[in-house]
Scaffold this motif. Structure first.
Motif, short mmCIF file in Angstrom:
data_model
loop_
_atom_site.label_atom_id
_atom_site.label_comp_id
_atom_site.label_asym_id
_atom_site.label_seq_id
_atom_site.Cartn_x
_atom_site.Cartn_y
_atom_site.Cartn_z
N LEU A 189 -15.33 3.82 61.02
CA LEU A 189 -14.73 4.18 59.74
C LEU A 189 -14.15 5.60 59.78
O LEU A 189 -13.09 5.85 59.20
CB LEU A 189 -15.77 4.07 58.62
N ILE A 190 -14.85 6.51 60.46
CA ILE A 190 -14.31 7.86 60.62
C ILE A 190 -13.01 7.82 61.41
O ILE A 190 -12.03 8.47 61.04
CB ILE A 190 -15.34 8.78 61.32
N GLU A 191 -12.99 7.07 62.49
CA GLU A 191 -11.78 6.94 63.29
C GLU A 191 -10.61 6.45 62.43
O GLU A 191 -9.50 6.99 62.51
CB GLU A 191 -12.02 5.96 64.43
N HIS A 192 -10.88 5.47 61.59
CA HIS A 192 -9.84 4.92 60.72
C HIS A 192 -9.33 5.99 59.75
O HIS A 192 -8.12 6.16 59.57
CB HIS A 192 -10.40 3.73 59.95
N ALA A 193 -10.27 6.73 59.13
CA ALA A 193 -9.89 7.73 58.14
C ALA A 193 -9.11 8.89 58.76
O ALA A 193 -8.25 9.50 58.12
CB ALA A 193 -11.13 8.26 57.43
N ALA A 194 -9.43 9.19 60.01
CA ALA A 194 -8.82 10.35 60.68
C ALA A 194 -7.60 10.00 61.52
O ALA A 194 -7.09 10.86 62.24
CB ALA A 194 -9.87 11.03 61.57
N LYS A 195 -7.10 8.80 61.39
CA LYS A 195 -5.96 8.40 62.23
C LYS A 195 -4.75 9.30 62.02
O LYS A 195 -4.06 9.68 62.98
CB LYS A 195 -5.59 6.95 61.95
N THR A 196 -4.48 9.65 60.75
CA THR A 196 -3.24 10.40 60.47
C THR A 196 -3.49 11.72 59.75
O THR A 196 -2.55 12.35 59.27
CB THR A 196 -2.30 9.55 59.59
N ARG A 197 -4.76 12.16 59.67
CA ARG A 197 -5.07 13.39 58.96
C ARG A 197 -6.35 13.99 59.51
O ARG A 197 -7.19 13.29 60.08
CB ARG A 197 -5.23 13.13 57.46
N THR B 80 -19.34 14.09 56.56
CA THR B 80 -18.91 14.55 57.87
C THR B 80 -18.78 16.07 57.96
O THR B 80 -18.68 16.77 56.96
CB THR B 80 -17.55 13.95 58.26
N ASP B 81 -18.77 16.54 59.20
CA ASP B 81 -18.31 17.89 59.53
C ASP B 81 -16.79 17.83 59.61
O ASP B 81 -16.18 16.80 59.29
CB ASP B 81 -18.93 18.32 60.86
N ASP B 82 -16.13 18.91 60.01
CA ASP B 82 -14.70 18.85 60.28
C ASP B 82 -14.42 17.81 61.37
O ASP B 82 -15.12 17.77 62.39
CB ASP B 82 -14.19 20.21 60.76
N VAL B 83 -13.43 16.97 61.14
CA VAL B 83 -13.05 15.94 62.10
C VAL B 83 -11.55 16.08 62.37
O VAL B 83 -10.74 16.06 61.43
CB VAL B 83 -13.35 14.52 61.58
N ALA B 84 -11.18 16.23 63.62
CA ALA B 84 -9.77 16.39 63.97
C ALA B 84 -9.03 15.07 63.87
O ALA B 84 -9.58 14.00 64.17
CB ALA B 84 -9.64 16.95 65.38
N MET B 85 -7.79 15.14 63.45
CA MET B 85 -6.93 13.96 63.42
C MET B 85 -6.89 13.31 64.80
O MET B 85 -6.79 14.00 65.82
CB MET B 85 -5.52 14.36 62.98
N GLY B 86 -7.01 11.99 64.82
CA GLY B 86 -6.95 11.26 66.08
C GLY B 86 -8.28 11.10 66.78
O GLY B 86 -8.34 10.50 67.87
N THR B 87 -9.36 11.59 66.18
CA THR B 87 -10.69 11.42 66.77
C THR B 87 -11.00 9.93 66.89
O THR B 87 -10.83 9.18 65.94
CB THR B 87 -11.76 12.12 65.92
N ASN B 88 -11.47 9.50 68.07
CA ASN B 88 -11.75 8.08 68.25
C ASN B 88 -13.22 7.77 67.96
O ASN B 88 -14.06 8.67 67.81
CB ASN B 88 -11.36 7.62 69.66
N ALA B 89 -13.53 6.49 67.88
CA ALA B 89 -14.87 6.06 67.50
C ALA B 89 -15.93 6.51 68.50
O ALA B 89 -17.08 6.73 68.13
CB ALA B 89 -14.90 4.55 67.35
N GLY B 90 -15.55 6.65 69.75
CA GLY B 90 -16.50 7.10 70.75
C GLY B 90 -16.97 8.52 70.53
O GLY B 90 -18.07 8.90 70.96
N GLN B 91 -16.17 9.31 69.85
CA GLN B 91 -16.51 10.71 69.56
C GLN B 91 -17.00 10.91 68.13
O GLN B 91 -17.74 11.85 67.85
CB GLN B 91 -15.27 11.60 69.75
#
Length: 340
Positions: free
Chosen positions: A245-253, A147-158
């Motif tokens: 999977l990205i959404e799951h990983a980025a839920k809290t970080r 991945t690139d940088d992914v902000a916490m809370g990013t949803n699957a649609g993004q």
């Protein structure tokens, strides 16, 4: 684009641009020395690399060299983060059935994921060094993204917008150590040694229409001791796509550029409660454990053993014309001797 990292005596290797057909490669030190440098400034560096890549494919670069997979580290020899999911719930369901255990309904709606060691990846041609075969050595053929940088809370649609690269992975597992570790209630550690990734990491646009819905729709080929072992389609029966999977990983970080996320063992239902081996007309399996699960369900006990010293595994994916996309992971299990 296609990227590799050659061994050069440093921890992060030498970035190489690799031609689409995997025949030519060129270093680009004026743009980036390592793949992580590219990921840290994708928008700034990738457009310039694209120009070099196009020239490489056209045969216009006289200083290009023949691409040699034997010189490759994993594309990221070490990474800031390696999180492996279990997106093919069929695989998880088989594990539960083999133990006569019901699978919690949440497994179909909430991905499983563990955080693996990312400081010491194996190269795609490196031996799998193990001290003891009683640990239950197994391969797991998977797909992985970077991945690139992914902000916490990013949803699957993004989240699909942040997938920069795709590669293959052998997520080596020690099945004999897993039960005690999970029994402690604190997850995998000793049972998940170093993983190996394909020689080449590929941008999604290189894959054309076989990359859609944040899934890779091609068979993943596993050859065990020279015999075809598995060819399940990675786009089928994938309950959670990579955006999920990205959404799951980025839920809290936040996820930093260079985060690797794996799909888990690729597994197809094949229209039955359990799959079937290639020799039985099925698409086979991506790990030995799944075969043992089938044997337990059918016969009451497993008959297939895990990997022994000298055993080999090859993992590869080919396009619809039969050309290798990522190069191959080729590994042998060998006896580990501790340095004196």
């Amino acid at each position: 684009m296609k990227f590799a990292s050659y061994r050069n005596g440093t921890r992060d290797g030498q970035l190489m641009l690799v031609s689409r057909d995997l025949t030519k490669a060129i270093a680009v030190p004026g743009l980036a020395a390592t793949l992580q440098e590219v990921l840290d400034d994708w928008d700034g560096i990738a457009p310039e690399l694209e120009k070099v890549y196009q020239a490489l494919n056209k045969g216009e670069l006289t200083d290009a060299e023949n691409f040699n997979e034997e010189l490759c580290e994993s594309p990221l020899p070490r990474a800031y983060q390696w999180a492996d999911g279990s997106a093919y719930v069929n695989h998880v369901e088989l594990v539960r059935k083999a133990r006569n255990a019901e699978m919690p309904p949440s497994f179909w709606t909430d991905p499983l994921m563990y955080q693996g060691g990312s400081d010491d990846f194996l190269g795609p041609k490196d031996d799998i060094e193990m001290a003891d075969t009683s640990w239950g050595i197994d391969f797991e053929a998977e797909i992985a993204i970077i991945t690139d940088d992914v902000a916490m809370g990013t949803n699957a649609g993004q989240a699909g917008e942040f997938i920069r690269l795709i590669m293959l992975v052998n997520d080596v597992s020690l099945r004999g150590l897993i039960p005690n570790e999970l029994g402690k209630g604190f997850g995998f550690f000793q049972s998940k040694p170093s993983s190996a990734f394909s020689p080449v990491a590929v941008t999604p646009d290189e894959l054309g229409d076989v990359w859609r819905d944040n899934k890779l729709h091609l068979p993943l080929l596993s050859t065990y001791n020279g015999e075809a072992f598995g060819k399940p389609n990675a786009g089928e029966d994938m309950t959670f796509d990579f955006a999920r999977l990205i959404e799951h990983a980025a839920k809290t970080r936040h996820l930093n550029a260079g985060t690797i996320i794996g799909s888990g063992t690729v597994s197809n239902k094949q229209g039955t409660d359990h799959g079937s081996a290639i020799k039985e007309g099925g698409v086979g399996y991506s790990c030995i454990a799944e075969v043992r699960m089938i044997e337990t369900i059918r016969d009451g006990k497993p008959a297939t053993g895990f990997m022994q010293f000298g055993d080999t595994i090859r993992i590869e994916m080919k396009d619809n014309q039969g050309t290798s996309i990522f190069g191959s992971i080729d590994q042998k299990v060998v006896q580990y001797t501790q340095p004196e």
